[in-house]
Design an enzyme around this catalytic site. Structure first.
Site, PDB file in Angstrom:
ATOM      1  N   CYS A 131       0.887  -1.183   0.000  1.00 44.29           N
ATOM      2  CA  CYS A 131       0.000   0.000   0.000  1.00 44.29           C
ATOM      3  C   CYS A 131       0.914   1.218   0.000  1.00 44.29           C
ATOM      4  O   CYS A 131       2.052   1.131  -0.464  1.00 44.29           O
ATOM      5  CB  CYS A 131      -0.923  -0.043   1.216  1.00 44.29           C
ATOM      6  N   ALA A 132       0.452   2.331   0.519  1.00 44.05           N
ATOM      7  CA  ALA A 132       1.289   3.537   0.469  1.00 44.05           C
ATOM      8  C   ALA A 132       2.376   3.517   1.548  1.00 44.05           C
ATOM      9  O   ALA A 132       3.533   3.810   1.280  1.00 44.05           O
ATOM     10  CB  ALA A 132       0.419   4.777   0.621  1.00 44.05           C
TER      11      ALA A 132
END
Ligand code: FAD
Length: 570
Positions: free
Chosen positions: A511-512
């Site tokens: 994810c980020a």
């Protein structure tokens, strides 16, 4: 008559030793011999004096008159110790202004001569070429810049002093080129953690040339200094600063027959005693034990020098103090970014043959996100896979980096584990931190791995990975950019779309920042998938790519079953 102590070198280690000795022994006769014109000055402040931020007078911490009046320590500046007669316990001293030589007897001799800037054979002396070690060096460099109305500077070497000097030369209004032979700034660090610094230097207009190995200096036709590289490039400036590191100053010790060891430092025991029972040595000139690896190391740092000076004074006075080794806690500021580290880097661990470690990344905000001014900290934590012992940490960011690294440094000094970081109760209000501080967060991620709640994947192995890459960010984030071949299922949809995922292949979730991928990996593993999460999310990947390298660490040794059981039970 009290004991007679001679101290060679009157700055960090020597001055600390003299002051402590006096506090412990009123009757001692203490003489501080310093080759240069100043004692007890703040050499760590020299770059800021050159940058015009700190006045010359403020660098002088304790002046000779105060040494005499308050400490009854006799200070002799411009007196150089030139030879030790160990059998007769006599030191030969040269008074530099007259050339006169004389002998001083001692009961105890303390060597605190520091370290000299590395100056390779190609670095011939030329007008406009400087190194920076003493106050005199910094006065000469600042005077040169002002008197020549210097406009361009070349700094060779991107270590701590090189970076601090880049910032201060820019502060003086100079255009600066930074040359570094390695592929990163701060060559001692793990490369990916230096990426924000490189970015910031370039953003501020500094020309940074990595993998640029200078092989010669020469004057230009108009008499300015110029650095030449092996592949024929030239960089001229009104001033060139050589910031190539330091090497222990051991001439006096070597000629006296004291033991000098592999890395070129004076060998001392835990009480800073050399191979001669009447001679102690402290500071940049000695080798010390590395707190993490147990190996000998050089640690050219002000804090260790001052502590060693204190330990030597204690030992001379019969106290049992011991120097426990250095964990090399360092910090450096560059244009508002702070880079700090403590303990070992991955590179150092591998060099020491230690492979049983794990490294995680977190990128939290330095205080609550909703409170104005929150800034991101990039943090790497390295810990033992066997017992969770903290082995090292590096962090970069605009705010709050020093505080986190100091907490981790103290935890390491107490041989704490990542479980202690997870549980650390740290100060919190929205403008200072988060209820779950960056330090807690790093501890939690690490502890999750050791408890096997989180199986980490390796960003370094991503290019060769055969796993399915699963991106669990939102649609808009994914559309802005994603890993090649990544499958996209937003976290909120994952439970309903499990049937789209393979059961016969490992899934690397990302994810980020690493948080949503952890949640996703938990969902997947509880549903029978083989899932791993990529630590620190795509932000870590970005740092690695910016650093230009994705080095492959050695294959981790397989973990014995008993380890997991221990953690499950604890
Ligand atoms: P020094 O403080 O260097 O003192 C040694 C003294 O011995 C010198 O003055 C020398 O002239 C004298 N001497 C040598 N031989 C003789 C002799 N034969 N007779 C008489 N005198 C002699 N460390 C940090 O932790 N943080 C920082 O931010 C930091 N910034 C730095 C910035 C700069 C520009 C420099 C140069 C160093 C910096 N350091 C920093 C490193 C730190 O200053 C040193 O680690 C520390 O000063 C070492 O102390 P020392 O007593 O061993 O040597």
């Amino acid at each position: 008559m009290g004991r007679r102590v001679l101290i060679v070198g009157g700055v960090a280690g020597g001055a600390a030793c003299a002051a402590r000795l006096r506090r412990l022994d009123e009757s001692a006769s203490i003489i501080l011999l310093e080759r240069g014109p100043h004692v007890s000055y703040a050499n760590c402040g020299l770059p800021y004096y050159i940058g015009g931020l700190v006045e010359e007078q403020r660098l002088l911490v304790v002046r000779p008159e105060l040494w005499r009046r308050q400490f009854h320590v006799e200070v002799r500046t411009e007196h150089e110790a030139v030879a030790v007669d160990r059998a007769r316990r006599r030191l030969r001293v040269r008074e530099l202004c007259s050339g006169r030589e004389y002998e001083e007897a001692y009961d105890a001799l303390v060597l605190a001569p520091g370290a000299a800037p590395v100056r390779p054979a190609w670095a011939i002396p030329l007008p406009g070429v400087f190194t920076l070690r003493t106050m005199a060096d910094s006065i000469a460099l600042r005077a040169w810049i002002l008197s020549r109305r210097a406009r361009r500077a070349v700094v060779i070497g991107a270590g701590y002093i090189g970076l601090e000097m880049v910032e201060n030369l820019v502060r003086c209004g100079l255009e600066v080129t930074l040359l570094e032979k390695e592929a990163q700034v701060l060559p001692a660090w793990d490369p990916e953690m230096t990426a924000p610094l490189l970015d910031e230097l370039r953003r501020r207009g500094v020309e940074v040339c990595l993998e640029t190995c200078v092989s010669g200096l020469e004057p230009t036709t108009d008499g300015r200094p110029c650095a030449r590289t092996a592949c024929g490039r030239s960089f001229d400036g009104d001033v060139i600063l050589l910031a190539l590191g330091v090497k222990p100053e051991v001439k006096l010790a070597r000629e006296a027959g004291l033991e000098i060891v592999e890395l070129g430092g004076i060998r001392v025991d835990e009480q800073m005693r050399t191979s001669d029972p009447h001679i102690w040595a402290v500071g940049d000139a000695v080798e010390v034990r590395d707190w993490v690896t147990g190996r000998w190391r050089l640690a050219a740092l002000a804090g260790p020098a001052a502590r060693q000076g204190r330990v030597a004074a204690d030992a001379i006075c019969g106290r049992p103090s011991r120097y426990r080794g250095s964990q090399a806690t360092t910090i450096c500021g560059v244009f508002g970014l702070t880079a700090a580290a403590t303990g070992a880097t991955e590179r150092e661990l591998r060099a020491a043959g230690i492979g049983d470690y794990e490294a995680i990344y977190v990128h939290p905000l330095h205080h609550a996100g909703y409170y104005p001014g929150a800034k991101r900290i990039h943090m790497k934590l390295i810990f033992s896979r066997r017992d969770g012992l903290i082995l090292g940490a590096q962090a970069v960011g605009q705010e709050g980096v020093d505080k986190r690294m100091d907490v981790i440094a103290m935890a390491m000094a107490k041989r704490a584990t990542v479980f202690d970081l997870e549980e650390a109760e740290l100060c919190y209000a929205p403008q200072y931190g988060s209820a779950r501080d960056a330090v807690n967060l790093a501890g939690m991620v690490a502890a999750n791995i050791l408890r096997r709640d989180l199986e980490p994947a390796s960003w370094q192995r991503l290019p060769a990975a055969e796993a399915l890459l699963l991106d669990v960010r939102d649609e808009a984030e994914f559309l802005q950019g994603h890993l090649e071949n990544a499958v996209h299922i937003p976290l909120a949809e994952l439970r309903g779309r499990l049937h789209e995922l393979p059961r016969d292949r490992e899934i690397w979730v990302h994810c980020a920042l690493g948080q949503r991928s952890y949640y996703a990996a938990r969902i997947l593993s509880q549903n029978g998938f083989r899932a791993r999460s990529l630590p620190g999310g795509l932000l870590t990947w970005t740092l690695m790519r910016q650093a230009g390298r994705t080095p492959l660490p050695p294959e981790p040794p397989s973990r014995p079953e008993s380890d997991h059981r221990d953690w499950a039970e604890s």
